[in-house]
Design an enzyme around this catalytic site. Structure first.
Site, PDB file in Angstrom:
ATOM      1  N   PRO A  99      21.224 -43.227  33.170  1.00  0.00           N
ATOM      2  CA  PRO A  99      20.953 -41.797  33.349  1.00  0.00           C
ATOM      3  C   PRO A  99      21.402 -40.999  32.123  1.00  0.00           C
ATOM      4  O   PRO A  99      22.481 -41.268  31.579  1.00  0.00           O
ATOM      5  CB  PRO A  99      21.754 -41.418  34.590  1.00  0.00           C
ATOM      6  CG  PRO A  99      22.557 -42.604  34.983  1.00  0.00           C
ATOM      7  CD  PRO A  99      22.140 -43.782  34.166  1.00  0.00           C
ATOM      8  N   ASP A 150      31.204 -44.480  21.594  1.00  0.00           N
ATOM      9  CA  ASP A 150      30.003 -44.864  22.352  1.00  0.00           C
ATOM     10  C   ASP A 150      29.177 -45.891  21.578  1.00  0.00           C
ATOM     11  O   ASP A 150      28.838 -46.956  22.101  1.00  0.00           O
ATOM     12  CB  ASP A 150      29.118 -43.636  22.635  1.00  0.00           C
ATOM     13  CG  ASP A 150      29.658 -42.782  23.765  1.00  0.00           C
ATOM     14  OD1 ASP A 150      30.842 -42.947  24.115  1.00  0.00           O
ATOM     15  OD2 ASP A 150      28.900 -41.943  24.294  1.00  0.00           O
TER      16      ASP A 150
HETATM   17  O1  PMV Z   1      29.195 -39.628  25.667  1.00  0.00           O
HETATM   18  P1  PMV Z   1      30.263 -39.342  26.653  1.00  0.00           P
HETATM   19  O2  PMV Z   1      29.961 -38.228  27.573  1.00  0.00           O
HETATM   20  O3  PMV Z   1      30.782 -40.582  27.296  1.00  0.00           O
HETATM   21  O4  PMV Z   1      31.538 -38.741  25.848  1.00  0.00           O
HETATM   22  C1  PMV Z   1      32.049 -39.356  24.741  1.00  0.00           C
HETATM   23  C2  PMV Z   1      33.521 -39.327  24.764  1.00  0.00           C
HETATM   24  C3  PMV Z   1      34.213 -38.152  24.103  1.00  0.00           C
HETATM   25  O5  PMV Z   1      35.540 -38.612  23.856  1.00  0.00           O
HETATM   26  C4  PMV Z   1      34.262 -36.962  25.044  1.00  0.00           C
HETATM   27  C5  PMV Z   1      33.567 -37.714  22.796  1.00  0.00           C
HETATM   28  C6  PMV Z   1      33.668 -38.746  21.698  1.00  0.00           C
HETATM   29  O6  PMV Z   1      32.897 -38.627  20.748  1.00  0.00           O
HETATM   30  O7  PMV Z   1      34.533 -39.634  21.739  1.00  0.00           O
END
Ligand code: PMV
Length: 312
Positions: A99, A150
């Site tokens: 999602p 990520d």
């Molecule tokens: O992509 P998400 O919503 O899992 O968020 C990434 C994690 C954060 O620590 C909030 C941002 C980052 O770049 O590490």
């Protein structure tokens, strides 16, 4: 039309340390293999590159997309890094069961699968380190100031102990454990909460650095507990991490409802996961409570519930 190449990449979930990771603290993340982004590259019928991503209602020529569109930017950056000045006619089909805007890494997974499939179709498959570096550039278009967690966990599809700017470090899971992931169904961009935390930090750096350091300490304890097989210790650490995320203002009423429901159903701990303000939360469940926690999350309004076992 004949298929030239295809690639896939998993979703991910951040177990501990989101947001503080942007400020140099460690974070723990694992791949979620049940959800995947897939990219198929076929020989194109006409001139140019045709892109189809039906999940987001996109059907377009590459040349008609703005230069900063993440998909266009990824395609151009792959061509540039492979020294391909003119792309051959191609049809690129993108589909994903991850999602979007939910903290499960959908943007990073699409980028990684697209980079791999396109490089392969151009006859120059790329090593993981380069795939990761190109996906990180695309993350900047999605988020502004990403830590890189990520793209790293999605590229390597392994549990990652991540510190911004440092080489990838994985961790051992002595005793596999199950987490139940509940989706609030509220789409949340990562850019906004990341920007808001930055404003808090800019207004009072010493205060927020203390908060980020406290999160870093939680992450280090969690890594040790996972490596020692001390699963029970992880629940209170999740709760403590969630409290720090509340302080950063990145929780939401929907996330709070799911976190409370999971804890009441016997989860050992629960927290929001990812950027927050919507998206997903996760709960640590024992074998006997997994079904109960999943049912409680659904009853509390979770749009979708996934259980995943974390192992090395
Ligand atoms: O992509 P998400 O919503 O899992 O968020 C990434 C994690 C954060 O620590 C909030 C941002 C980052 O770049 O590490």
């Amino acid at each position: 039309m004949s298929l030239m190449s295809s690639a896939s990449a998993p979703g991910k979930v951040i177990l501990f340390g989101e947001h503080a990771v942007v400020y140099g603290q460690p974070a723990l993340a694992v791949p979620v293999m049940q959800v995947q982004a897939q990219v198929f590259v076929e020989e194109g019928a006409g001139a140019g590159v045709w892109i189809e991503a039906m999940d987001i209602g996109l059907e377009s020529e590459l040349s008609a997309l703005p230069a900063k569109h993440p998909l266009a930017a990824v395609i151009r950056s792959v061509a540039h890094s492979l020294d391909v000045s003119c792309l051959p006619p191609l049809k690129i089909r993108i589909q994903s069961s991850i999602p979007a805007a939910s903290g499960l890494g959908s943007g990073a997974a699409v980028s990684v699968a697209l980079i791999r499939a396109l490089a392969q179709a151009l006859g120059q498959p790329l090593p993981d380190a380069q795939v990761n570096a190109l996906a990180y550039e695309a993350e900047k278009l999605y988020h502004g100031t990403p830590s890189g967690i990520d793209n790293t966990v999605v590229t390597y599809a392994r549990p990652v102990y991540f510190i911004k700017g440092q080489p990838i470090e994985t961790f051992q899971v002595r005793t596999p454990f199950t987490i139940v992931i509940g989706d609030t169904g509220v789409a949340a961009s990562t850019r906004e909460p990341v920007g808001d935390v930055r404003k808090l930090w800019q207004a009072d750096p010493p205060r927020w650095e203390r908060v980020f350091e406290a999160v870093g300490a939680i992450v280090r304890q969690a890594r040790q507990a996972i490596e020692e097989g001390n699963v029970e210790a992880l629940g209170p650490l999740m709760d403590a991490n969630h409290a720090r995320l509340q302080e950063m203002t990145v929780s939401s009423p929907e996330l709070e409802r799911l976190v409370r429901a999971a804890r009441s159903a016997g989860a050992l701990g629960a927290k929001l996961s990812g950027g927050g303000r919507g998206g997903n939360m996760l709960a640590l469940a024992g074998r006997e409570t997994e079904v109960r926690v999943a049912a409680a999350l659904k009853a509390a309004g979770a749009r979708r519930v996934l259980a995943t076992t974390v192992c090395s």
